[in-house]
Write a protein that holds these residues in place. Sequence first.
Motif, PDB file in Angstrom:
ATOM      1  N   ARG A   1       0.830  -1.205   0.000  1.00  0.00           N
ATOM      2  CA  ARG A   1       0.000   0.000   0.000  1.00  0.00           C
ATOM      3  C   ARG A   1       0.867   1.258   0.000  1.00  0.00           C
ATOM      4  N   VAL A   2       1.968   1.215   0.748  1.00  0.00           N
ATOM      5  CA  VAL A   2       2.893   2.356   0.743  1.00  0.00           C
ATOM      6  C   VAL A   2       3.524   2.517  -0.643  1.00  0.00           C
ATOM      7  N   ALA A   3       3.848   1.396  -1.278  1.00  0.00           N
ATOM      8  CA  ALA A   3       4.411   1.462  -2.637  1.00  0.00           C
ATOM      9  C   ALA A   3       3.425   2.110  -3.598  1.00  0.00           C
ATOM     10  N   LEU A   4       2.134   1.818  -3.429  1.00  0.00           N
ATOM     11  CA  LEU A   4       1.125   2.460  -4.272  1.00  0.00           C
ATOM     12  C   LEU A   4       1.040   3.951  -3.964  1.00  0.00           C
ATOM     13  N   ALA A   5       1.076   4.304  -2.675  1.00  0.00           N
ATOM     14  CA  ALA A   5       1.047   5.725  -2.306  1.00  0.00           C
ATOM     15  C   ALA A   5       2.228   6.458  -2.939  1.00  0.00           C
ATOM     16  N   ARG A   6       3.399   5.841  -2.949  1.00  0.00           N
ATOM     17  CA  ARG A   6       4.577   6.454  -3.582  1.00  0.00           C
ATOM     18  C   ARG A   6       4.361   6.631  -5.080  1.00  0.00           C
ATOM     19  N   ALA A   7       3.736   5.631  -5.726  1.00  0.00           N
ATOM     20  CA  ALA A   7       3.478   5.724  -7.158  1.00  0.00           C
ATOM     21  C   ALA A   7       2.465   6.820  -7.484  1.00  0.00           C
ATOM     22  N   LEU A   8       1.511   7.063  -6.562  1.00  0.00           N
ATOM     23  CA  LEU A   8       0.477   8.069  -6.798  1.00  0.00           C
ATOM     24  C   LEU A   8       0.925   9.487  -6.433  1.00  0.00           C
ATOM     25  N   ALA A   9       1.987   9.609  -5.628  1.00  0.00           N
ATOM     26  CA  ALA A   9       2.412  10.919  -5.123  1.00  0.00           C
ATOM     27  C   ALA A   9       2.680  11.944  -6.227  1.00  0.00           C
ATOM     28  N   PRO A  10       3.340  11.584  -7.342  1.00  0.00           N
ATOM     29  CA  PRO A  10       3.595  12.587  -8.386  1.00  0.00           C
ATOM     30  C   PRO A  10       2.385  12.854  -9.287  1.00  0.00           C
ATOM     31  N   GLU A  11       1.218  12.257  -8.945  1.00  0.00           N
ATOM     32  CA  GLU A  11      -0.006  12.384  -9.748  1.00  0.00           C
ATOM     33  C   GLU A  11       0.237  11.966 -11.194  1.00  0.00           C
ATOM     34  N   PRO A  12       0.605  10.699 -11.390  1.00  0.00           N
ATOM     35  CA  PRO A  12       0.922  10.214 -12.738  1.00  0.00           C
ATOM     36  C   PRO A  12      -0.333  10.043 -13.592  1.00  0.00           C
ATOM     37  N   GLY A  13      -0.128   9.983 -14.909  1.00  0.00           N
ATOM     38  CA  GLY A  13      -1.250   9.731 -15.811  1.00  0.00           C
ATOM     39  C   GLY A  13      -1.685   8.284 -15.773  1.00  0.00           C
ATOM     40  N   VAL A  14      -0.721   7.380 -15.551  1.00  0.00           N
ATOM     41  CA  VAL A  14      -0.987   5.942 -15.543  1.00  0.00           C
ATOM     42  C   VAL A  14      -0.175   5.300 -14.427  1.00  0.00           C
ATOM     43  N   VAL A  15      -0.768   4.292 -13.767  1.00  0.00           N
ATOM     44  CA  VAL A  15      -0.056   3.519 -12.748  1.00  0.00           C
ATOM     45  C   VAL A  15       0.104   2.092 -13.252  1.00  0.00           C
ATOM     46  N   MET A  16       1.331   1.579 -13.216  1.00  0.00           N
ATOM     47  CA  MET A  16       1.637   0.205 -13.620  1.00  0.00           C
ATOM     48  C   MET A  16       1.882  -0.638 -12.369  1.00  0.00           C
ATOM     49  N   LEU A  17       1.200  -1.778 -12.289  1.00  0.00           N
ATOM     50  CA  LEU A  17       1.358  -2.673 -11.146  1.00  0.00           C
ATOM     51  C   LEU A  17       1.835  -4.029 -11.650  1.00  0.00           C
ATOM     52  N   ASP A  18       3.050  -4.397 -11.279  1.00  0.00           N
ATOM     53  CA  ASP A  18       3.675  -5.624 -11.777  1.00  0.00           C
ATOM     54  C   ASP A  18       3.506  -6.754 -10.751  1.00  0.00           C
ATOM     55  N   GLU A  19       2.421  -7.516 -10.879  1.00  0.00           N
ATOM     56  CA  GLU A  19       2.113  -8.638  -9.983  1.00  0.00           C
ATOM     57  C   GLU A  19       2.331  -8.241  -8.521  1.00  0.00           C
ATOM     58  N   PRO A  20       1.673  -7.173  -8.052  1.00  0.00           N
ATOM     59  CA  PRO A  20       1.976  -6.635  -6.717  1.00  0.00           C
ATOM     60  C   PRO A  20       1.476  -7.485  -5.564  1.00  0.00           C
ATOM     61  N   PHE A  21       0.622  -8.474  -5.825  1.00  0.00           N
ATOM     62  CA  PHE A  21       0.061  -9.268  -4.732  1.00  0.00           C
ATOM     63  C   PHE A  21       0.605 -10.692  -4.696  1.00  0.00           C
ATOM     64  N   SER A  22       1.521 -11.019  -5.574  1.00  0.00           N
ATOM     65  CA  SER A  22       1.941 -12.414  -5.749  1.00  0.00           C
ATOM     66  C   SER A  22       2.661 -12.988  -4.533  1.00  0.00           C
ATOM     67  N   SER A  23       3.308 -12.145  -3.730  1.00  0.00           N
ATOM     68  CA  SER A  23       4.075 -12.653  -2.589  1.00  0.00           C
ATOM     69  C   SER A  23       3.266 -12.685  -1.292  1.00  0.00           C
ATOM     70  N   LEU A  24       2.005 -12.296  -1.346  1.00  0.00           N
ATOM     71  CA  LEU A  24       1.180 -12.226  -0.143  1.00  0.00           C
ATOM     72  C   LEU A  24       0.383 -13.507   0.042  1.00  0.00           C
ATOM     73  N   ASP A  25       0.087 -13.850   1.309  1.00  0.00           N
ATOM     74  CA  ASP A  25      -0.748 -15.020   1.548  1.00  0.00           C
ATOM     75  C   ASP A  25      -2.192 -14.699   1.184  1.00  0.00           C
ATOM     76  N   ALA A  26      -3.041 -15.741   1.113  1.00  0.00           N
ATOM     77  CA  ALA A  26      -4.377 -15.601   0.536  1.00  0.00           C
ATOM     78  C   ALA A  26      -5.223 -14.539   1.238  1.00  0.00           C
ATOM     79  N   ALA A  27      -5.274 -14.576   2.577  1.00  0.00           N
ATOM     80  CA  ALA A  27      -6.118 -13.625   3.303  1.00  0.00           C
ATOM     81  C   ALA A  27      -5.611 -12.200   3.138  1.00  0.00           C
ATOM     82  N   LEU A  28      -4.296 -12.009   3.253  1.00  0.00           N
ATOM     83  CA  LEU A  28      -3.704 -10.682   3.114  1.00  0.00           C
ATOM     84  C   LEU A  28      -3.855 -10.180   1.684  1.00  0.00           C
ATOM     85  N   ARG A  29      -3.760 -11.090   0.718  1.00  0.00           N
ATOM     86  CA  ARG A  29      -3.896 -10.720  -0.696  1.00  0.00           C
ATOM     87  C   ARG A  29      -5.264 -10.108  -0.964  1.00  0.00           C
ATOM     88  N   ALA A  30      -6.310 -10.732  -0.431  1.00  0.00           N
ATOM     89  CA  ALA A  30      -7.673 -10.225  -0.671  1.00  0.00           C
ATOM     90  C   ALA A  30      -7.851  -8.827  -0.107  1.00  0.00           C
TER      91      ALA A  30
END
Length: 358
Positions: free
Chosen positions: A143-172
């Motif tokens: 979530r902090v990584a997303l906040a950092r990506a949104l901070a410069p107010e970009p036109g597009v946000v790219m997310l490269d498999e950001p949930f793959s390392s999380l366990d099932a409950a945390l992923r949801a």
Amino acid sequence: MSAFQITGLHKSFDGHAVLEDIDLAVKAGTLLALLGPSGSGKTTLLRVLCGFERADAGTIEIGGRLVAGDGLHLPPERRRIGYVPQEGALFPHLSVADNIVFGLPRARRHARHRVAELLELVGLPASYAERAPQQLSGGQQQRVALARALAPEPGVVMLDEPFSSLDAALRADTRQAVTGALAASGATAILVTHDQEEALSLGDEVAVLWQGRLLQTAAPQSLYRRPATRELASFVGDAMLLPGTMAGNHVRCALGSLPLVGSSASSGEPTGDVDVMVRPEQIRILPRGENRLAAPDDAIEARVRRVTFLGRDAAVTLQLAGFPETLIRARVSGLEMPSEGASVAIAVAGPVCVYPAE
């Protein structure tokens, strides 16, 4: 208006084509899920879009501005793209706040511009600003990584498999927080994933990349219910392909006469011999017994050969009466699974789609 427009994109490494003739448009304010198996070219496409790699051919436009093509290659910092990598990649020696403002101009970094607002946006309390990244859970770091990506107010946000390392409950939980934050910010996003459930549940549209080519881009329900190819049908979800014969707006196969999904006899469907795609969850099992409701007239006799309990549901293998070589897979509620060896009647719920017979 398209936030992203990709036309005729090609990329090769050492003479091996990784991306071939990619055409893709992403509408402003939407989330596109880019789905594909390992080695399909998803990460390469993301890197080319971000400017980390140079395209061999084709053009890329972001917000109507050409950033690649015709001899032009804008570097990543000039493309107004936010990037969220798989592991978050936060700086361990910086606080959460300093991670969020890291890419901003110096004056905004010193002022910790919008830190409290961005933390609230991604579902974290403002008090987390002074914490070190290693004091956060994996989901909180994303979530902090997303906040950092949104901070410069970009036109597009790219997310490269950001949930793959999380366990099932945390992923949801993290998925919900991230997609909520993207929607609240009005950002356009491209989510790269190999997780079909993730793509279908999160994407406004899903684009499937297969061996370097885009096979289909569609709304999740359309993609699942009417995949463009038999390979795609088997990749996105579970699918059975049964031989059949077209008969007007219906197709006849071992499961009876079945209606076609979203089509008519004149809409370009194959004619003659075809392969019929049926999803296991379309199979309705009607148990035999004195107290059961009468089976519909088009029900098919079958015997239960195997039952695998999976918790909330169960996988059932059935052998059709009169078709000893034909085995049918069904998915039913774990509370309603039949017994192995039981005699049942089955019926197909909903329409099916077909492909030319091989």
